[in-house]
Write a protein that holds these residues in place. Sequence first.
Motif, short mmCIF file in Angstrom:
data_model
loop_
_atom_site.label_atom_id
_atom_site.label_comp_id
_atom_site.label_asym_id
_atom_site.label_seq_id
_atom_site.Cartn_x
_atom_site.Cartn_y
_atom_site.Cartn_z
N PRO A 14 0.82 -1.21 0.00
CA PRO A 14 0.00 0.00 0.00
C PRO A 14 0.86 1.26 0.00
N GLY A 15 0.32 2.32 -0.63
CA GLY A 15 0.98 3.63 -0.60
C GLY A 15 2.38 3.63 -1.20
N THR A 16 2.60 2.80 -2.20
CA THR A 16 3.93 2.67 -2.80
C THR A 16 3.88 3.06 -4.27
N THR A 36 0.03 2.86 -5.47
CA THR A 36 -1.05 2.04 -4.92
C THR A 36 -1.79 2.82 -3.84
N GLY A 37 -3.02 2.42 -3.58
CA GLY A 37 -3.83 3.08 -2.57
C GLY A 37 -3.32 2.82 -1.17
N PRO A 38 -3.84 3.57 -0.23
CA PRO A 38 -3.43 3.38 1.17
C PRO A 38 -3.97 2.06 1.70
N ALA A 39 -3.43 1.62 2.81
CA ALA A 39 -3.93 0.42 3.47
C ALA A 39 -5.43 0.57 3.72
N LEU A 40 -6.16 -0.52 3.67
CA LEU A 40 -7.62 -0.46 3.81
C LEU A 40 -8.06 0.15 5.13
N TYR A 145 -10.95 1.71 -1.29
CA TYR A 145 -9.76 2.52 -1.44
C TYR A 145 -9.55 3.18 -0.08
N GLY A 146 -8.47 2.81 0.59
CA GLY A 146 -8.31 3.25 1.97
C GLY A 146 -9.50 2.74 2.76
#
Length: 175
Positions: A14-16, A36-40, A145-146
């Motif tokens: 996530p977030g990469t 990529t999106g943030p962690a859920l 997303y997040g």
Amino acid sequence: GTWLHEAHLTGLAPGTTYHYRAGASGSLTPDRTFTTGPALSARTSFRFAAYGDSRTDDAARASVRSAVQARQPAFSVDSGDLVEDGSNQSLWDEWFTTMEPLLATSPFVSIVGNHEVNSPRFYQQFALPRRGDAADGETYASWDYGNVHFLSLNTEIAYGAGSAQYQWMEADLAR
């Protein structure tokens, strides 16, 4: 002369930000990136773009693309009617030529509109969120997303109370 490919990326953090190049026969795109999106579970703000009905005016489509691109959304959502006739590949080719600068760096999801006429060609153009193993798994779906849950619904098939899509939506939202 159009080639359509779909690649599934797994194990992404996530977030990469990731770099990629695409192509064939020694001809590759420039270096591109996507994040990529943030962690859920993340409670972080993000920006996304929503637009639609760009089917007949390529100049307006390019203007919308530029405006969206300038705001650097985490991803984009198109509400449908991307092209005038979803079964005509040349219209898709024009659409992709115009939208490529945005799509190359920002994830994108769409739902079929009435001008795509639920054509199989629409579903061949995109790797859309899937509803499990359903045969029509890309006609409507949901994704996270997040910590935000999104649904994309299809008004070109039955969607009223009691329909399969409606029942799925209720169960999805209950989860």
